[in-house]
Motif scaffolding. Structure first.
Motif, mmCIF file in Angstrom:
data_model
loop_
_atom_site.group_PDB
_atom_site.id
_atom_site.type_symbol
_atom_site.label_atom_id
_atom_site.label_comp_id
_atom_site.label_asym_id
_atom_site.label_seq_id
_atom_site.Cartn_x
_atom_site.Cartn_y
_atom_site.Cartn_z
ATOM 1 N N LYS A 113 -7.955 6.485 -12.959
ATOM 2 C CA LYS A 113 -8.457 5.076 -12.893
ATOM 3 C C LYS A 113 -7.430 4.152 -12.286
ATOM 4 O O LYS A 113 -7.423 3.228 -11.872
ATOM 5 N N HIS A 114 -5.971 4.641 -12.330
ATOM 6 C CA HIS A 114 -4.959 3.963 -11.950
ATOM 7 C C HIS A 114 -4.900 3.641 -10.265
ATOM 8 O O HIS A 114 -5.134 4.522 -9.225
ATOM 9 N N ASP A 115 -4.819 2.243 -9.816
ATOM 10 C CA ASP A 115 -4.945 1.955 -8.517
ATOM 11 C C ASP A 115 -3.951 2.478 -7.290
ATOM 12 O O ASP A 115 -2.697 2.527 -7.588
ATOM 13 N N HIS A 116 -4.442 3.017 -6.375
ATOM 14 C CA HIS A 116 -3.661 3.745 -5.298
ATOM 15 C C HIS A 116 -3.467 2.524 -4.036
ATOM 16 O O HIS A 116 -2.808 2.741 -3.228
ATOM 17 N N ILE A 117 -4.632 1.725 -4.090
ATOM 18 C CA ILE A 117 -4.557 0.904 -2.835
ATOM 19 C C ILE A 117 -3.377 0.001 -2.640
ATOM 20 O O ILE A 117 -2.950 0.022 -1.532
ATOM 21 N N ALA A 118 -2.831 -0.536 -3.800
ATOM 22 C CA ALA A 118 -1.659 -1.302 -3.507
ATOM 23 C C ALA A 118 -0.400 -0.450 -2.950
ATOM 24 O O ALA A 118 0.631 -1.092 -2.414
ATOM 25 N N HIS A 119 -0.540 0.832 -3.005
ATOM 26 C CA HIS A 119 0.712 1.577 -2.449
ATOM 27 C C HIS A 119 0.173 2.280 -1.124
ATOM 28 O O HIS A 119 0.980 3.109 -1.072
ATOM 29 N N GLN A 120 -0.948 1.847 -0.752
ATOM 30 C CA GLN A 120 -1.246 2.423 0.619
ATOM 31 C C GLN A 120 -0.006 2.505 1.807
ATOM 32 O O GLN A 120 0.074 3.611 2.348
ATOM 33 N N PRO A 121 0.689 1.493 1.821
ATOM 34 C CA PRO A 121 1.802 1.550 3.073
ATOM 35 C C PRO A 121 2.741 2.755 2.718
ATOM 36 O O PRO A 121 3.483 3.212 3.418
ATOM 37 N N ASP A 122 3.212 2.806 1.317
ATOM 38 C CA ASP A 122 4.000 3.942 0.986
ATOM 39 C C ASP A 122 3.462 5.204 1.212
ATOM 40 O O ASP A 122 4.178 6.271 1.704
ATOM 41 N N ILE A 123 2.092 5.350 0.959
ATOM 42 C CA ILE A 123 1.431 6.606 1.040
ATOM 43 C C ILE A 123 1.310 6.843 2.512
ATOM 44 O O ILE A 123 1.590 8.187 2.991
ATOM 45 N N ASP A 124 1.136 6.163 3.315
ATOM 46 C CA ASP A 124 1.009 6.174 4.889
ATOM 47 C C ASP A 124 2.431 6.700 5.405
ATOM 48 O O ASP A 124 2.436 7.522 6.265
ATOM 49 N N ARG A 125 3.370 6.077 4.963
ATOM 50 C CA ARG A 125 4.794 6.349 5.407
ATOM 51 C C ARG A 125 5.087 7.724 4.942
ATOM 52 O O ARG A 125 5.874 8.585 5.763
ATOM 53 N N ALA A 126 4.571 8.176 3.694
ATOM 54 C CA ALA A 126 5.119 9.398 3.053
ATOM 55 C C ALA A 126 4.431 10.699 3.735
ATOM 56 O O ALA A 126 5.146 11.531 4.062
ATOM 57 N N ILE A 127 3.117 10.082 4.240
ATOM 58 C CA ILE A 127 2.437 11.308 4.835
ATOM 59 C C ILE A 127 2.822 11.393 6.058
ATOM 60 O O ILE A 127 3.088 12.886 6.565
ATOM 61 N N GLU A 128 3.440 10.343 6.850
ATOM 62 C CA GLU A 128 4.062 10.334 8.195
ATOM 63 C C GLU A 128 5.197 11.344 8.038
ATOM 64 O O GLU A 128 5.646 12.115 8.947
ATOM 65 N N VAL A 129 6.122 11.058 7.163
ATOM 66 C CA VAL A 129 7.464 11.681 6.967
ATOM 67 C C VAL A 129 7.495 13.210 6.665
ATOM 68 O O VAL A 129 7.869 14.090 7.078
ATOM 69 N N ALA A 130 6.307 13.456 5.786
ATOM 70 C CA ALA A 130 6.066 14.699 5.379
ATOM 71 C C ALA A 130 5.279 15.643 6.409
ATOM 72 O O ALA A 130 6.052 16.822 6.480
#
Length: 280
Positions: free
Chosen positions: A144-161
């Motif tokens: 139930k914990h929100d990930h939307i607020a962290h989307q910029p970090d998610i996108d950046r991490a996917i790119e780097v990974a």
């Protein structure tokens, strides 16, 4: 298991962790275990097995063939050995010659040489996901914990990974405030997460306001029959201790020691757990 091999035991080359035990349990009495010395869990000794040093590849292949195995799975954690100090038999010596003669510095390339050896011996290396399909995760948010607020970090991490994986560096990346806080090295994901403790507090979140994400994805070029990313309770515990906000994985391209338990633990610890569609 291949339908034509249904009457044969599945060969299991087992490193550390719960996943080899879980896979063995799915096979009941049709499994033969090659337990890697110093790594495999004691629970695997209840099955027909042999224990071998990691460098004794011929002994492993000989035992698997003698047990009637045709299909094998290589699963579990293996610490990268010091090749100069490795105890080698004829198969291990072949492996060393292959990796010494070419560009095999990264883990992905080393693992492909291991696959090549066992296939050269007439064994079919299979994907663990074929046997543990219920433990490969689901797409979308799992807590139930929100990930939307962290989307910029998610996108950046996917790119780097993706970049790190394509260079055969590692599968895991931590990003916070769009800054790369850690990239997995030889120490593995757990060691990488423990490294976060050495960062200045300004980069980390707090238990009340979690910040930063762990993204763990298969390398773009990797052979998915071996060394698929794994996420377990220990991963969640360490991510929570680092005050990260959540964990991102590829659904179907990740192995969980117990997916439902990992989801429940992430929920309890206040982390989002997000499954992505296949990335490559």
């Amino acid at each position: 298991m291949s339908p034509s091999h249904a009457d044969k035991p599945l060969g299991l080359i087992a490193g550390s962790g719960a996943l080899p035990v879980t896979l063995a349990e799915t096979q009941a009495d049709k499994v033969f275990v090659v337990a890697l010395e110093g790594a495999a869990e004691v629970a695997l000794q209840q099955y027909p097995h042999i224990t071998v040093p990691i460098g004794c590849m011929k002994a492993a292949a000989d035992a698997l063939l003698a047990a009637g195995c045709l299909d094998i799975v290589i699963i579990g954690g293996i610490e990268r050995p010091n090749l100069e100090k490795l105890e080698l038999d004829e198969g291990g010596q072949w492996f060393l010659e292959q990796v010494s003669s070419g560009n095999h510095a990264g883990d992905d390339k080393l693992l492909k040489v291991i696959i090549a050896y066992f296939e050269m011996r007439g064994l079919n290396v299979c994907s663990a996901q074929d046997y543990l399909c219920g433990q490969t995760g689901r797409t979308g948010p799992q807590t139930k914990h929100d990930h939307i607020a962290h989307q910029p970090d998610i996108d950046r991490a996917i790119e780097v990974a993706s970049v790190a994986g394509s260079q055969d560096i590692g599968q895991s990346v931590v990003v916070g405030r769009r800054l790369v806080l850690a990239i997995e090295g030889p120490e593995g994901t757990d060691g990488m997460l423990q490294r976060l403790r050495d960062l200045s507090p300004e980069f980390l979140g707090t238990p009340e306001e979690r910040r930063g994400v762990l993204v763990k994805l298969p390398k773009p070029q990797q052979d998915r029959r071996i060394d698929i990313p794994a996420v377990g309770g220990r991963t969640v515990e360490l991510a929570a201790a680092a005050c990260l906000a959540g964990i991102v994985f590829e659904a179907g391209g990740t192995l969980f020691d117990d997916f439902d338990s990992v989801v429940a633990l992430a929920e309890k610890k206040g982390l989002f757990l997000l499954g992505l569609d296949r990335q490559n």
